[in-house]
Design an enzyme around this catalytic site. Sequence first.
Site, PDB file in Angstrom:
ATOM      1  N   SER A 189       2.851   0.500   0.676  1.00 30.50           N
ATOM      2  CA  SER A 189       2.407   1.645   0.561  1.00 30.50           C
ATOM      3  C   SER A 189       2.450   2.535  -0.766  1.00 30.50           C
ATOM      4  CB  SER A 189       3.039   2.843   1.634  1.00 30.50           C
ATOM      5  OG  SER A 189       4.490   2.871   1.060  1.00 30.50           O
ATOM      6  N   ASN A 190       3.243   1.867  -1.366  1.00 27.08           N
ATOM      7  CA  ASN A 190       3.407   2.268  -3.069  1.00 27.08           C
ATOM      8  C   ASN A 190       2.151   1.689  -3.809  1.00 27.08           C
ATOM      9  OD1 ASN A 190       5.573   4.178  -3.824  1.00 27.08           O
ATOM     10  ND2 ASN A 190       6.673   2.502  -2.337  1.00 27.08           N
ATOM     11  N   HIS A 211      13.069   2.547  -6.651  1.00 25.91           N
ATOM     12  CA  HIS A 211      14.214   2.318  -5.596  1.00 25.91           C
ATOM     13  C   HIS A 211      14.393   3.711  -4.933  1.00 25.91           C
ATOM     14  CE1 HIS A 211      17.976   0.864  -4.322  1.00 25.91           C
ATOM     15  NE2 HIS A 211      18.550   1.927  -4.345  1.00 25.91           N
ATOM     16  N   MET A 257      11.153  -7.571  -3.004  1.00 23.66           N
ATOM     17  CA  MET A 257      12.535  -7.650  -2.466  1.00 23.66           C
ATOM     18  C   MET A 257      13.341  -8.712  -3.115  1.00 23.66           C
ATOM     19  SD  MET A 257      12.487  -4.949  -0.819  1.00 23.66           S
ATOM     20  CE  MET A 257      14.063  -4.809   0.012  1.00 23.66           C
TER      21      MET A 257
HETATM   22  C1  GRF Z   1       9.962   1.640  -0.995  1.00 28.73           C
HETATM   23  O1  GRF Z   1      10.878   2.488  -0.370  1.00 28.73           O
HETATM   24  C2  GRF Z   1      10.564   1.111  -2.290  1.00 28.73           C
HETATM   25  O2  GRF Z   1      11.317   2.334  -2.993  1.00 28.73           O
HETATM   26  C3  GRF Z   1      11.653  -0.025  -2.085  1.00 28.73           C
HETATM   27  O3  GRF Z   1      10.882  -0.595  -1.178  1.00 28.73           O
HETATM   28  C4  GRF Z   1      10.042   0.296  -0.269  1.00 28.73           C
HETATM   29  C5  GRF Z   1       8.674  -0.396  -0.540  1.00 28.73           C
HETATM   30  O4  GRF Z   1       7.536   0.285   0.447  1.00 28.73           O
HETATM   31  N1  GRF Z   1      11.982  -0.779  -3.177  1.00 28.73           N
HETATM   32  P1  GRF Z   1       6.055  -0.146   0.194  1.00 28.73           P
HETATM   33  O5  GRF Z   1       5.821  -1.596   0.462  1.00 28.73           O
HETATM   34  O6  GRF Z   1       5.588   0.241  -0.935  1.00 28.73           O
HETATM   35  O7  GRF Z   1       5.492   0.577   1.570  1.00 28.73           O
END
Ligand code: GRF
Length: 202
Positions: free
Chosen positions: A13-14, A109, A90
């Site tokens: 989602s980011n 984070h 991760m």
């Molecule tokens: C986010 O909450 C980020 O801060 C953490 O993992 C999550 C990733 O979410 N490191 P997405 O895959 O971007 O939806």
Amino acid sequence: MIKLGVLLSGSGSNLQAIIDAIAAGNLDASVALVVSSRPDAYGLKRAQAAGIPTVALSREVYNNQAAADELIANELNRANVNYVVMAGYMRKVTAPILNMFPNRVINIHPALLPSFAGAHGISDAWEYGVKVTGVTIHLANAEYDKGPIIAQEPVIILEDDTTETLEERIHAVEHELYPKVLQWFANDKVHLNEKTGKIDIL
Ligand code: GRF
């Protein structure tokens, strides 16, 4: 215009927020490559839908971190990226990537570092019972979640929050903050002060 290489492991989602900010004209960047540590990450579908080239690690490569980071560093280099953007990646990034992109690997984070480092920032803050948590964007270095901090935004934990509602608000903040901070990089505003080891925003 800066070229980004995005590393992810999950939903992406980011990555989507970055793609959308570029499309909306709010981020002067392009995403040249998306690398996933898992072949089944939904983030790969988002990349493909946006026409972005992707690389996914096979299980064999995944299990050998030195080989994996060597391969990732080479792919990022071949794609000519200026910055490596960890977005729900991760895994630790190690020497091959960090040496190829010194002070150019950025991580997000979902807590206010140095509190609640590690893979469960949101639930660890929730279980501890803090009243304020938030989002941190920092440079990644060899020490997990310990690189110099670029930006932070608080998220207040409300009386009627559940982990789910808290998580939603944290993600909403992430999706605003990441493109904004990447635009600071595009404008060359982010500088690591060699004397203090801290980030100056110019
Ligand atoms: C986010 O909450 C980020 O801060 C953490 O993992 C999550 C990733 O979410 N490191 P997405 O895959 O971007 O939806």
